[in-house]
Design a protein around this motif. Structure first.
Motif, PDB file in Angstrom:
ATOM      1  N   LEU A 215       0.812  -1.214   0.000  1.00  0.00           N
ATOM      2  CA  LEU A 215       0.000   0.000   0.000  1.00  0.00           C
ATOM      3  C   LEU A 215       0.849   1.270   0.000  1.00  0.00           C
ATOM      4  O   LEU A 215       0.526   2.244  -0.689  1.00  0.00           O
ATOM      5  CB  LEU A 215      -0.918  -0.001   1.228  1.00  0.00           C
ATOM      6  CG  LEU A 215      -1.991  -1.094   1.265  1.00  0.00           C
ATOM      7  CD1 LEU A 215      -2.648  -1.147   2.639  1.00  0.00           C
ATOM      8  CD2 LEU A 215      -3.033  -0.856   0.187  1.00  0.00           C
ATOM      9  N   CYS A 216       1.931   1.261   0.771  1.00  0.00           N
ATOM     10  CA  CYS A 216       2.719   2.493   0.902  1.00  0.00           C
ATOM     11  C   CYS A 216       3.443   2.864  -0.394  1.00  0.00           C
ATOM     12  O   CYS A 216       3.985   3.967  -0.499  1.00  0.00           O
ATOM     13  CB  CYS A 216       3.717   2.366   2.047  1.00  0.00           C
ATOM     14  SG  CYS A 216       4.887   1.022   1.864  1.00  0.00           S
ATOM     15  N   ARG A 217       3.454   1.963  -1.380  1.00  0.00           N
ATOM     16  CA  ARG A 217       4.084   2.286  -2.670  1.00  0.00           C
ATOM     17  C   ARG A 217       3.078   2.794  -3.701  1.00  0.00           C
ATOM     18  O   ARG A 217       3.463   3.236  -4.783  1.00  0.00           O
ATOM     19  CB  ARG A 217       4.778   1.041  -3.232  1.00  0.00           C
ATOM     20  CG  ARG A 217       5.937   0.534  -2.381  1.00  0.00           C
ATOM     21  CD  ARG A 217       6.597  -0.657  -3.034  1.00  0.00           C
ATOM     22  NE  ARG A 217       7.602  -1.272  -2.162  1.00  0.00           N
ATOM     23  CZ  ARG A 217       8.256  -2.392  -2.454  1.00  0.00           C
ATOM     24  NH1 ARG A 217       7.998  -3.022  -3.607  1.00  0.00           N
ATOM     25  NH2 ARG A 217       9.148  -2.883  -1.612  1.00  0.00           N
ATOM     26  N   GLN A 218       1.809   2.687  -3.383  1.00  0.00           N
ATOM     27  CA  GLN A 218       0.790   3.121  -4.337  1.00  0.00           C
ATOM     28  C   GLN A 218       0.737   4.651  -4.390  1.00  0.00           C
ATOM     29  O   GLN A 218       0.928   5.339  -3.388  1.00  0.00           O
ATOM     30  CB  GLN A 218      -0.575   2.556  -3.930  1.00  0.00           C
ATOM     31  CG  GLN A 218      -0.639   1.032  -4.013  1.00  0.00           C
ATOM     32  CD  GLN A 218      -1.962   0.478  -3.531  1.00  0.00           C
ATOM     33  OE1 GLN A 218      -2.962   1.213  -3.455  1.00  0.00           O
ATOM     34  NE2 GLN A 218      -1.986  -0.794  -3.196  1.00  0.00           N
ATOM     35  N   LYS A 219       0.465   5.147  -5.590  1.00  0.00           N
ATOM     36  CA  LYS A 219       0.535   6.578  -5.858  1.00  0.00           C
ATOM     37  C   LYS A 219      -0.371   7.387  -4.938  1.00  0.00           C
ATOM     38  O   LYS A 219       0.007   8.463  -4.455  1.00  0.00           O
ATOM     39  CB  LYS A 219       0.165   6.831  -7.317  1.00  0.00           C
ATOM     40  CG  LYS A 219       0.282   8.285  -7.741  1.00  0.00           C
ATOM     41  CD  LYS A 219      -0.039   8.448  -9.220  1.00  0.00           C
ATOM     42  CE  LYS A 219       0.070   9.902  -9.649  1.00  0.00           C
ATOM     43  NZ  LYS A 219      -0.246  10.068 -11.089  1.00  0.00           N
ATOM     44  N   GLN A 220      -1.573   6.866  -4.694  1.00  0.00           N
ATOM     45  CA  GLN A 220      -2.532   7.621  -3.889  1.00  0.00           C
ATOM     46  C   GLN A 220      -2.033   7.840  -2.456  1.00  0.00           C
ATOM     47  O   GLN A 220      -2.419   8.810  -1.805  1.00  0.00           O
ATOM     48  CB  GLN A 220      -3.875   6.868  -3.847  1.00  0.00           C
ATOM     49  CG  GLN A 220      -3.769   5.455  -3.266  1.00  0.00           C
ATOM     50  CD  GLN A 220      -5.118   4.783  -3.133  1.00  0.00           C
ATOM     51  OE1 GLN A 220      -6.119   5.442  -2.847  1.00  0.00           O
ATOM     52  NE2 GLN A 220      -5.171   3.478  -3.360  1.00  0.00           N
ATOM     53  N   HIS A 221      -1.171   6.942  -1.963  1.00  0.00           N
ATOM     54  CA  HIS A 221      -0.636   7.083  -0.611  1.00  0.00           C
ATOM     55  C   HIS A 221       0.708   7.803  -0.590  1.00  0.00           C
ATOM     56  O   HIS A 221       1.040   8.464   0.396  1.00  0.00           O
ATOM     57  CB  HIS A 221      -0.500   5.705   0.042  1.00  0.00           C
ATOM     58  CG  HIS A 221      -1.781   4.929   0.090  1.00  0.00           C
ATOM     59  ND1 HIS A 221      -2.908   5.410   0.709  1.00  0.00           N
ATOM     60  CD2 HIS A 221      -2.117   3.706  -0.433  1.00  0.00           C
ATOM     61  CE1 HIS A 221      -3.897   4.513   0.593  1.00  0.00           C
ATOM     62  NE2 HIS A 221      -3.431   3.482  -0.103  1.00  0.00           N
ATOM     63  N   ARG A 222       1.459   7.674  -1.675  1.00  0.00           N
ATOM     64  CA  ARG A 222       2.780   8.297  -1.714  1.00  0.00           C
ATOM     65  C   ARG A 222       2.695   9.815  -1.575  1.00  0.00           C
ATOM     66  O   ARG A 222       3.550  10.442  -0.948  1.00  0.00           O
ATOM     67  CB  ARG A 222       3.489   7.967  -3.044  1.00  0.00           C
ATOM     68  CG  ARG A 222       3.995   6.560  -3.210  1.00  0.00           C
ATOM     69  CD  ARG A 222       5.093   6.103  -2.294  1.00  0.00           C
ATOM     70  NE  ARG A 222       5.804   7.059  -1.496  1.00  0.00           N
ATOM     71  CZ  ARG A 222       6.392   6.746  -0.344  1.00  0.00           C
ATOM     72  NH1 ARG A 222       6.290   5.508   0.120  1.00  0.00           N
ATOM     73  NH2 ARG A 222       7.062   7.635   0.332  1.00  0.00           N
ATOM     74  N   LYS A 223       1.653  10.412  -2.129  1.00  0.00           N
ATOM     75  CA  LYS A 223       1.558  11.873  -2.078  1.00  0.00           C
ATOM     76  C   LYS A 223       1.409  12.380  -0.644  1.00  0.00           C
ATOM     77  O   LYS A 223       1.760  13.527  -0.347  1.00  0.00           O
ATOM     78  CB  LYS A 223       0.403  12.368  -2.943  1.00  0.00           C
ATOM     79  CG  LYS A 223      -0.978  11.942  -2.472  1.00  0.00           C
ATOM     80  CD  LYS A 223      -2.064  12.462  -3.409  1.00  0.00           C
ATOM     81  CE  LYS A 223      -3.458  12.087  -2.919  1.00  0.00           C
ATOM     82  NZ  LYS A 223      -4.517  12.591  -3.825  1.00  0.00           N
ATOM     83  N   VAL A 224       0.907  11.524   0.250  1.00  0.00           N
ATOM     84  CA  VAL A 224       0.818  11.904   1.665  1.00  0.00           C
ATOM     85  C   VAL A 224       2.098  11.511   2.387  1.00  0.00           C
ATOM     86  O   VAL A 224       2.671  12.316   3.134  1.00  0.00           O
ATOM     87  CB  VAL A 224      -0.400  11.230   2.338  1.00  0.00           C
ATOM     88  CG1 VAL A 224      -0.462  11.623   3.814  1.00  0.00           C
ATOM     89  CG2 VAL A 224      -1.685  11.620   1.640  1.00  0.00           C
ATOM     90  N   LEU A 225       2.587  10.299   2.145  1.00  0.00           N
ATOM     91  CA  LEU A 225       3.774   9.817   2.856  1.00  0.00           C
ATOM     92  C   LEU A 225       5.025  10.616   2.493  1.00  0.00           C
ATOM     93  O   LEU A 225       5.932  10.764   3.317  1.00  0.00           O
ATOM     94  CB  LEU A 225       3.989   8.332   2.557  1.00  0.00           C
ATOM     95  CG  LEU A 225       2.893   7.388   3.091  1.00  0.00           C
ATOM     96  CD1 LEU A 225       3.161   5.959   2.621  1.00  0.00           C
ATOM     97  CD2 LEU A 225       2.818   7.443   4.609  1.00  0.00           C
ATOM     98  N   ASP A 226       5.070  11.119   1.245  1.00  0.00           N
ATOM     99  CA  ASP A 226       6.240  11.885   0.815  1.00  0.00           C
ATOM    100  C   ASP A 226       6.376  13.220   1.552  1.00  0.00           C
ATOM    101  O   ASP A 226       7.426  13.867   1.484  1.00  0.00           O
ATOM    102  CB  ASP A 226       6.188  12.131  -0.695  1.00  0.00           C
ATOM    103  CG  ASP A 226       6.495  10.863  -1.491  1.00  0.00           C
ATOM    104  OD1 ASP A 226       6.204  10.820  -2.709  1.00  0.00           O
ATOM    105  OD2 ASP A 226       7.047   9.904  -0.896  1.00  0.00           O
ATOM    106  N   LYS A 227       5.334  13.628   2.253  1.00  0.00           N
ATOM    107  CA  LYS A 227       5.415  14.840   3.066  1.00  0.00           C
ATOM    108  C   LYS A 227       6.329  14.625   4.275  1.00  0.00           C
ATOM    109  O   LYS A 227       6.790  15.580   4.887  1.00  0.00           O
ATOM    110  CB  LYS A 227       4.021  15.250   3.568  1.00  0.00           C
ATOM    111  CG  LYS A 227       3.076  15.715   2.476  1.00  0.00           C
ATOM    112  CD  LYS A 227       1.714  16.071   3.041  1.00  0.00           C
ATOM    113  CE  LYS A 227       1.794  17.221   4.026  1.00  0.00           C
ATOM    114  NZ  LYS A 227       0.464  17.668   4.490  1.00  0.00           N
TER     115      LYS A 227
END
Length: 286
Positions: free
Chosen positions: A161-173
């Protein structure tokens, strides 16, 4: 003169049987009492039979708590040095809910092997109980369980899940500056304060408050607070965040599809199991 003597003798003779009957009655009563004592049936022996071998609470320090189960409330007085297992037995007496079917919560899942004193139960404490009786289990269909199995099967087909685009935009913060401390590999009960310092899917700050007395999960943001009945949560999805495995990303599924998932990022790992137990505990026995 002779007739008077005869009359007196007759009177004496008539009175003798009355005395004999009274004495016989006393002897019968004495015999009955003796038989009762011989059989061991005395008044002093009866309380032992009434107690059924239960340990007396006399002289013990007691604590008064309120048991909340299935929208019902019960007042209970129990020894402060009694264990969680003993509390479950008392709850069984009150509700008819077998101990094996109970999930008892006080600041998280209540341990059976610790005493109420050790987990700091105080007078007036509210103890939440979830679970269903045997009759309820047999009568209820299991659509939520089917949904959970389908969701898990779908998850296994996807990349982390943490590699999916929809989550990366939050985790990359990156990790929030005010995120709560985490402990990798540990399991703790829910804290008495809200879990805060996390992000939601839009990148906004979010906090989680578990209202056990109302059987609700409060999801709070800067704009508003959503009060969600725990029974309406179909599933909880969690996954460690790569490179920060002491934190998880977590989703509460509020409907039948993935579109209804509410995502929260940077959940301290030590609280993940307690969150799942609290939210899913009400229906996982069905």
């Amino acid at each position: 003169m002779w007739s008077e003597v005869v009359g007196m003798e007759a009177e004496v003779t008539q009175k003798v049987p009355e005395v004999s009957c009274e004495a016989a009655g006393q002897e019968d009563a004495a015999g009955t009492e003796q038989a009762s004592l011989t059989d061991g049936e005395s008044t002093s022996a009866q309380p032992a039979a009434v107690s059924n071998g239960e340990e007396s609470d006399e002289g013990k320090e007691m604590v008064e708590v309120k048991i909340i189960w299935n929208k019902n409330k019960y007042d209970l007085k129990i020894p402060l040095d009694g264990t969680g297992a003993k509390l479950k037995e008392k709850i069984h007496t009150l509700t008819g809910l077998p101990p094996a079917m109970q999930k008892v919560m006080y600041k998280g899942l209540l341990p059976e092997d610790k005493t109420l004193r050790e987990i700091k139960v105080t007078n007036g404490a509210k103890i939440m109980v979830v679970g269903s009786t045997i009759n309820d289990v047999l009568a209820v269909n299991t659509p939520k369980e089917v949904i959970q199995q389908e969701v898990k099967a779908e998850e296994n087909k996807k990349e982390p899940l943490c590699r999916q685009k929809q989550h990366r935009k939050v985790l990359d913060k990156g990790k929030p500056d005010d995120v709560m401390p985490s402990i990798k590999g540990a399991k703790e009960r829910l804290p008495t304060v809200p879990l805060s310092g996390m992000y939601n899917k839009s990148g906004g700050k979010v906090r989680l408050t578990f209202k056990l007395e109302q059987d609700q999960l409060w999801i709070g943001t800067k704009e508003r607070t959503e009060k969600i009945p725990m029974g309406s949560i179909k599933n909880v999805v969690t996954e460690p965040i790569e490179g920060h495995e002491d934190y998880h990303m977590m989703a509460f599924q509020l409907g039948p599809t993935e579109a209804s998932q509410y995502w929260v990022y940077w959940v301290p790992a030590q609280f993940v199991d307690a969150i799942k137990d609290t939210v899913l505990g009400k229906w996982q026995y069905f």
